[in-house]
Design an enzyme around this catalytic site. Structure first.
Site, PDB file in Angstrom:
ATOM      1  N   GLU A 130       0.835  -1.198   0.000  1.00  0.00           N
ATOM      2  CA  GLU A 130       0.000   0.000   0.000  1.00  0.00           C
ATOM      3  C   GLU A 130       0.874   1.254   0.000  1.00  0.00           C
ATOM      4  OE1 GLU A 130      -4.191  -1.321   2.001  1.00  0.00           O
ATOM      5  OE2 GLU A 130      -2.611  -0.736   3.365  1.00  0.00           O
TER       6      GLU A 130
ATOM      7  N   CYS B 108       3.453   8.686   1.050  1.00  0.00           N
ATOM      8  CA  CYS B 108       3.952   7.800   2.085  1.00  0.00           C
ATOM      9  C   CYS B 108       4.169   6.443   1.409  1.00  0.00           C
ATOM     10  CB  CYS B 108       2.924   7.709   3.209  1.00  0.00           C
ATOM     11  SG  CYS B 108       3.413   6.555   4.497  1.00  0.00           S
TER      12      CYS B 108
ATOM     13  N   CYS C 171       6.158  -6.674   7.286  1.00  0.00           N
ATOM     14  CA  CYS C 171       7.181  -6.108   8.182  1.00  0.00           C
ATOM     15  C   CYS C 171       7.565  -7.150   9.228  1.00  0.00           C
ATOM     16  CB  CYS C 171       6.634  -4.859   8.884  1.00  0.00           C
ATOM     17  SG  CYS C 171       7.875  -3.975   9.846  1.00  0.00           S
TER      18      CYS C 171
ATOM     19  N   CYS D  96       5.613  -4.412  15.944  1.00  0.00           N
ATOM     20  CA  CYS D  96       5.278  -3.450  16.997  1.00  0.00           C
ATOM     21  C   CYS D  96       3.819  -3.723  17.380  1.00  0.00           C
ATOM     22  CB  CYS D  96       5.451  -2.018  16.501  1.00  0.00           C
ATOM     23  SG  CYS D  96       7.168  -1.659  16.068  1.00  0.00           S
TER      24      CYS D  96
ATOM     25  N   CYS E 167       0.783  -1.741  15.725  1.00  0.00           N
ATOM     26  CA  CYS E 167       0.822  -1.470  14.280  1.00  0.00           C
ATOM     27  C   CYS E 167       0.209  -2.630  13.502  1.00  0.00           C
ATOM     28  CB  CYS E 167       2.266  -1.256  13.840  1.00  0.00           C
ATOM     29  SG  CYS E 167       2.440  -0.946  12.065  1.00  0.00           S
TER      30      CYS E 167
ATOM     31  N   SER F 292      11.081   6.223  15.433  1.00  0.00           N
ATOM     32  CA  SER F 292       9.892   5.899  16.210  1.00  0.00           C
ATOM     33  C   SER F 292      10.326   5.617  17.637  1.00  0.00           C
ATOM     34  CB  SER F 292       9.216   4.661  15.609  1.00  0.00           C
ATOM     35  OG  SER F 292       8.811   4.946  14.296  1.00  0.00           O
TER      36      SER F 292
ATOM     37  N   ASN G  32      -3.627   5.756  15.980  1.00  0.00           N
ATOM     38  CA  ASN G  32      -4.704   5.356  15.086  1.00  0.00           C
ATOM     39  C   ASN G  32      -5.158   3.965  15.487  1.00  0.00           C
ATOM     40  OD1 ASN G  32      -4.643   7.664  13.251  1.00  0.00           O
ATOM     41  ND2 ASN G  32      -2.584   6.927  12.780  1.00  0.00           N
TER      42      ASN G  32
ATOM     43  N   CYS H 111      -0.981   6.269   9.719  1.00  0.00           N
ATOM     44  CA  CYS H 111       0.185   5.564  10.262  1.00  0.00           C
ATOM     45  C   CYS H 111      -0.238   4.275  10.948  1.00  0.00           C
ATOM     46  CB  CYS H 111       0.881   6.386  11.328  1.00  0.00           C
ATOM     47  SG  CYS H 111       1.489   7.938  10.771  1.00  0.00           S
TER      48      CYS H 111
HETATM   49  N1  SAH Z   1       9.075   0.874  10.372  1.00  0.00           N
HETATM   50  C1  SAH Z   1       9.244   2.286  10.376  1.00  0.00           C
HETATM   51  C2  SAH Z   1       8.295   3.044   9.465  1.00  0.00           C
HETATM   52  C3  SAH Z   1       6.862   2.609   9.357  1.00  0.00           C
HETATM   53  S1  SAH Z   1       5.599   3.167  10.418  1.00  0.00           S
HETATM   54  C4  SAH Z   1       9.176   2.812  11.778  1.00  0.00           C
HETATM   55  O1  SAH Z   1       8.926   2.042  12.682  1.00  0.00           O
HETATM   56  O2  SAH Z   1       9.461   3.983  11.980  1.00  0.00           O
HETATM   57  C5  SAH Z   1       5.491   4.892  10.439  1.00  0.00           C
HETATM   58  C6  SAH Z   1       5.131   5.406  11.813  1.00  0.00           C
HETATM   59  O3  SAH Z   1       3.799   5.059  12.214  1.00  0.00           O
HETATM   60  C7  SAH Z   1       6.043   4.828  12.899  1.00  0.00           C
HETATM   61  O4  SAH Z   1       6.403   5.850  13.776  1.00  0.00           O
HETATM   62  C8  SAH Z   1       5.128   3.838  13.569  1.00  0.00           C
HETATM   63  O5  SAH Z   1       5.571   3.488  14.845  1.00  0.00           O
HETATM   64  C9  SAH Z   1       3.815   4.604  13.552  1.00  0.00           C
HETATM   65  N2  SAH Z   1       2.652   3.787  13.837  1.00  0.00           N
HETATM   66  C10 SAH Z   1       2.496   2.459  13.711  1.00  0.00           C
HETATM   67  N3  SAH Z   1       1.269   2.085  14.097  1.00  0.00           N
HETATM   68  C11 SAH Z   1       0.616   3.209  14.472  1.00  0.00           C
HETATM   69  C12 SAH Z   1      -0.701   3.472  14.946  1.00  0.00           C
HETATM   70  N4  SAH Z   1      -1.580   2.499  15.110  1.00  0.00           N
HETATM   71  N5  SAH Z   1      -1.019   4.754  15.230  1.00  0.00           N
HETATM   72  C13 SAH Z   1      -0.125   5.756  15.053  1.00  0.00           C
HETATM   73  N6  SAH Z   1       1.132   5.568  14.599  1.00  0.00           N
HETATM   74  C14 SAH Z   1       1.498   4.310  14.309  1.00  0.00           C
END
Ligand code: SAH
Length: 348
Positions: free
Chosen positions: A95, A110, A117, A121, A124, A219, A295, A338
């Protein structure tokens, strides 16, 4: 059609294309022509490369693929954000999100760097899908070109914040950034290119040696070790102390500030102790904090912090002279924000 047996031209950087042309014993200037067909004209077949002699086109066709990506679904948010489901040459899906802003003056993409991945996390959606493979440099660039064509407008900014951990696909991501930044083809200014990592220290060190004004975002999500370990179990091996040292040295080497991303989760990382820990972490660090109201993702109990907490944190951090902004994710109504990207083919 599976063309995996052939090598993909989308694996090549411009310098590598020049070497390839040399190996194939064809004149040097063909490298530039090829490069322009791929990333300036964005063609999807060798037959469209009309200034290459036919026999050369045939040779290329027999040995290489162009790894074409196609948009198979677009969802459009009320705020104008568009989320694309893109099918890669081998049928894998990724996406990409196009985010218009500033009355159409800005178009941010983006982009994803991996199919799935590995980082898992806990808050996420992408990690829940597992990991399939790294994207090629050209598959990364194609996302930007496809969005540009769909909006019929130049992309001004890009962020590596889609699916995947960019620094686990480090080499290909750097090659992609070179192409995206190159004024001969796509020409997005380095200061308009941001890459987000969950905090892989060896790659942060490598990135500090890249002589471009790219923006590094990390992050963080918590400056308390136990909380961060729970939220981001796969980066446990890199302690917050070590992360801070790596960031300080990145800033010393590059002279550039870093962005720290902090997704605010109610009763998880948003109390007074976490706030104090964050202030302490940012002490003597040239940084900018992006607070992101979490989110909501399916099958997860995490909730966003309240707007009062967000305002309180913003005020307190700014008063402590730590520049802080709240990033309200766009496109949340189409799960394009995100952490919400997970390859669903839902039509709204
Ligand atoms: N893997 C990379 C980039 C992808 S995510 C990273 O970890 O930085 C981009 C951003 O969105 C990261 O800061 C991630 O932690 C955040 N993110 C992931 N899930 C989220 C959610 N449910 N709500 C808000 N931010 C989120």
């Amino acid at each position: 059609m599976n063309t995996n047996s052939k090598e993909s031209l989308k694996a090549y950087s411009y310098p590598e294309l020049k070497n390839l042309v040399q190996e194939l014993k064809i004149p040097q200037f063909r490298a530039k022509q090829l490069y322009e067909w791929l990333y300036l004209h964005h063609v999807s077949s060798f037959d469209e490369m009309t200034n290459l002699p036919k026999p050369l086109r045939e040779t290329l066709k027999s040995e290489f693929t162009l790894s074409n990506s196609t948009i198979i679904n677009v969802q459009i948010s009320q705020d104008g954000t568009r989320k694309y489901l893109i099918k890669l040459d081998d049928e894998n899906l990724i996406e990409t999100v196009g985010i218009p802003s500033r009355n159409g003056q800005r178009l941010t993409v983006c982009f994803s760097t991996q199919v799935g991945c590995l980082m898992k996390c806990s808050f996420c959606a992408t990690g829940k899908e597992g990991f399939t493979r790294n994207l090629l440099p050209g598959e990364i660039c194609d996302q930007i070109l496809l969005v540009q064509e769909d909006f019929n407008k130049r992309v001004t900014n890009i962020v590596g914040m889609g699916q995947g951990e960019p620094f686990l696909n480090y080499g290909n991501v750097i090659k992609a950034l070179e192409i995206l930044n190159d004024p001969q083809v796509i020409g997005i200014g380095a200061r308009h290119i941001a890459i987000s990592t969950c905090g892989l220290i060896p790659q942060i060190n490598l990135f500090s040696q890249v002589n471009e004004q790219y923006i590094l975002a990390v992050s963080l999500h918590s400056a308390i070790q136990t909380t961060r370990d729970n939220l981001m179990p796969k980066v446990k091996q890199y302690s917050l102390d070590a992360l801070k040292r790596a960031l300080s040295s990145y800033i010393d080497t590059t002279g550039r500030r870093v962005t720290l991303e902090y997704a605010m989760m109610k009763d998880i990382n948003d109390d007074e102790d976490h706030l104090e820990a964050l202030i302490e972490f940012c002490k003597d660090l040239l940084c900018h904090i992006n607070l992101i109201p979490l989110n909501i993702i399916p099958d997860s109990d995490y909730q966003p912090s309240t707007s009062q907490t967000l305002s309180y944190w913003t005020k307190t951090l700014n008063n402590a002279h730590i520049e802080t902004t709240v990033r309200h994710s766009k496109g949340s109504d189409i799960a394009a924000a995100c952490g919400q990207l997970k390859n669903t083919l839902s039509i709204n």
